[in-house]
Design an enzyme around this catalytic site. Structure first.
Site, mmCIF file in Angstrom:
data_model
loop_
_atom_site.group_PDB
_atom_site.id
_atom_site.type_symbol
_atom_site.label_atom_id
_atom_site.label_comp_id
_atom_site.label_asym_id
_atom_site.label_seq_id
_atom_site.Cartn_x
_atom_site.Cartn_y
_atom_site.Cartn_z
ATOM 1 N N HIS A 48 1.052 -1.199 -0.077
ATOM 2 C CA HIS A 48 -0.017 0.106 -0.161
ATOM 3 C C HIS A 48 0.922 1.227 0.106
ATOM 4 O O HIS A 48 1.509 1.626 1.080
ATOM 5 C CB HIS A 48 -1.022 0.154 1.396
ATOM 6 C CG HIS A 48 -1.845 1.181 1.423
ATOM 7 N ND1 HIS A 48 -1.859 2.022 2.503
ATOM 8 C CD2 HIS A 48 -2.981 1.505 0.725
ATOM 9 C CE1 HIS A 48 -2.709 2.832 2.274
ATOM 10 N NE2 HIS A 48 -3.417 2.616 1.147
ATOM 11 N N GLU A 75 1.289 -0.546 -4.859
ATOM 12 C CA GLU A 75 0.068 0.161 -4.926
ATOM 13 C C GLU A 75 0.555 1.633 -5.105
ATOM 14 O O GLU A 75 1.200 1.874 -4.375
ATOM 15 C CB GLU A 75 -0.817 -0.297 -4.026
ATOM 16 C CG GLU A 75 -2.389 0.296 -4.151
ATOM 17 C CD GLU A 75 -2.498 1.605 -3.510
ATOM 18 O OE1 GLU A 75 -3.687 2.087 -3.632
ATOM 19 O OE2 GLU A 75 -1.507 2.067 -2.683
ATOM 20 N N ASP A 77 -1.649 5.898 -6.129
ATOM 21 C CA ASP A 77 -2.631 6.638 -6.273
ATOM 22 C C ASP A 77 -2.187 7.609 -7.242
ATOM 23 O O ASP A 77 -1.293 8.365 -7.393
ATOM 24 C CB ASP A 77 -3.248 7.483 -5.016
ATOM 25 C CG ASP A 77 -3.334 6.540 -3.947
ATOM 26 O OD1 ASP A 77 -4.447 6.056 -3.714
ATOM 27 O OD2 ASP A 77 -2.597 6.587 -3.116
ATOM 28 N N HIS A 90 -1.207 10.534 -2.846
ATOM 29 C CA HIS A 90 -2.582 10.123 -2.421
ATOM 30 C C HIS A 90 -3.697 11.253 -2.008
ATOM 31 O O HIS A 90 -4.558 11.019 -2.558
ATOM 32 C CB HIS A 90 -2.382 9.427 -1.042
ATOM 33 C CG HIS A 90 -3.689 9.027 -0.341
ATOM 34 N ND1 HIS A 90 -4.579 9.701 0.388
ATOM 35 C CD2 HIS A 90 -4.406 7.852 -0.535
ATOM 36 C CE1 HIS A 90 -5.303 9.223 0.907
ATOM 37 N NE2 HIS A 90 -5.438 8.038 0.232
ATOM 38 N N GLU A 177 -4.299 3.397 -8.769
ATOM 39 C CA GLU A 177 -5.839 3.896 -8.693
ATOM 40 C C GLU A 177 -6.069 5.085 -9.355
ATOM 41 O O GLU A 177 -5.254 6.098 -9.319
ATOM 42 C CB GLU A 177 -6.044 4.235 -7.227
ATOM 43 C CG GLU A 177 -7.276 4.708 -6.950
ATOM 44 C CD GLU A 177 -7.671 5.168 -5.485
ATOM 45 O OE1 GLU A 177 -8.616 5.902 -5.145
ATOM 46 O OE2 GLU A 177 -6.846 4.779 -4.529
#
Length: 370
Positions: A48, A75, A77, A90, A177
């Site tokens: 993450h 992962e 963003d 993020h 994401e």
């Protein structure tokens, strides 16, 4: 002396071989010929924002640490700068995890915008060019985490993030994401009239990411596309066959684009509809198992119902610190992993500490290479 000559000769030959071996350059394997494939026999270890429990999130160092520690996926963003470059960050504001406050020249950039039906004030990424963003440095999100790396690393671009995965010594998947797409599409425009989602998928295609889940193409360069916005996932399904995951927020939060409630998007009817576009859901773990006073309470049937619709479940976020561990787990992250993997049967876990999850899985469910 004569009897020791063969021994001396053998030692000399071994030393010579060792010297040649040490001097030989270590070239990476050509693309597509990585020594270790992505494991698919146990739940995915999803780093993450990288190894963000140890190193400031979404930085090159955090992702390289996660790869070294054995993450299956890294992962990130994805947001956009003022001049349309895709970046790994993020928050839509820079205040919490950068040193923006140290730059008097940017003091007049503070703004108040509506983000997901809430007024937010701060320094927004969409008001800075990529060059300006690159001049900032990233800090740890939480004060109780190791601060020694604060101010050392810059903000990454999406391209740079992808290259870290491609340069890894084994196959490492990516899990980007589409972050706050409603806000980004409102505030950033591209000269060719394309949307944020078009740029997002275009970047993946440029680097060779394609293929449905577990296809031969996908296994060479694994990727999941995730978003809290259902319409973004439906739109990108027309652009790529890469697998997609619908993220699910707290029960009080409505979807940013379609204004649907938690109960609507977790109903059997909606699962039956969305399964044609996504391969899984990514719920906040405290909605899967309800909590009160830092104790886990009721197990919902969300995981079972999702599996009944052939949807994977990748909950978020698993963290080692006592602040995030419910009392039921005796402040032991391994007990938490055991509960979610063995009892709840999830298919992947977003964790800030991929090294801990990898060690737990290697001890309890080792692969042949482990």
């Amino acid at each position: 002396m004569a009897s020791s000559s063969p021994v001396v000769l053998i030692c000399f030959v071994l030393l010579l071989i060792g010297a040649v071996e040490c001097s030989r350059p270590r070239y990476p394997l050509p693309s597509g010929r990585k020594a270790q494939r992505l494991q698919t026999f146990r739940p995915f270890n999803i780093a993450h924002r990288g190894s963000s429990g140890e190193i400031p999130e979404e930085t090159a160092a955090a992702y390289k640490r996660a790869i070294k520690e054995g993450a299956d996926f890294i992962e990130t963003d994805i947001l956009a700068s003022k001049d349309g470059h895709l970046i790994c960050f993020h928050n839509v504001t820079l205040d919490d995890t950068t040193n923006i406050a140290n730059y008097p020249k940017f003091a007049n950039r503070k703004r108040t915008y509506e983000v997901e039906r809430v007024n937010v004030t701060g320094y927004f990424v969409v008001d800075f060019t990529l060059q300006e963003l690159k001049s900032l440095r990233v800090n740890q999100r939480y004060s109780f985490r190791d601060p020694q790396y604060n101010g050392m690393f810059s903000i990454l671009t999406f391209d740079e993030f992808i290259q870290i995965a491609l340069d890894a010594p084994r196959i490492v998947g990516i899990y980007p994401e589409i972050k706050s797409p409603v806000f980004i599409n409102q505030r950033v425009s591209w000269p060719d009239g394309k949307k944020f989602e078009d740029r997002f998928v275009g970047t993946l295609k440029k680097h060779g990411y394609k293929g449905s889940y577990l296809s031969r193409q996908w296994l060479k360069q694994p990727a999941f596309i995730q978003s809290f916005a259902p319409s973004s996932l439906l739109y990108t399904s027309k652009l790529t066959d890469l697998p997609k995951v619908l993220l699910i927020d707290d029960i009080t939060v409505r979807t940013q684009d379609t204004n649907q409630s938690y109960w609507e998007i977790t109903s059997d009817e909606y699962f039956d509809y969305i399964k044609d576009y996504v391969v899984g859901i990514g719920p906040w773990k405290d909605t899967v198992v309800t909590t009160s006073n830092n104790y886990t309470l009721t197990r919902t049937n969300l995981v079972d119902r999702a599996h009944n619709h052939n949807l994977q479940v990748h909950p978020y976020t698993y963290r080692n610190e006592n602040q995030f561990l419910h009392f039921n787990f005796s402040q032991d992250p391994y007990k938490e992993y055991a509960f979610w993997i063995k009892e709840m049967g999830v298919d992947g876990l977003f964790t800030d500490f991929p090294g801990s999850l990898r060690q737990y899985q290697d001890w309890t469910h080792p692969s042949s290479s482990s």
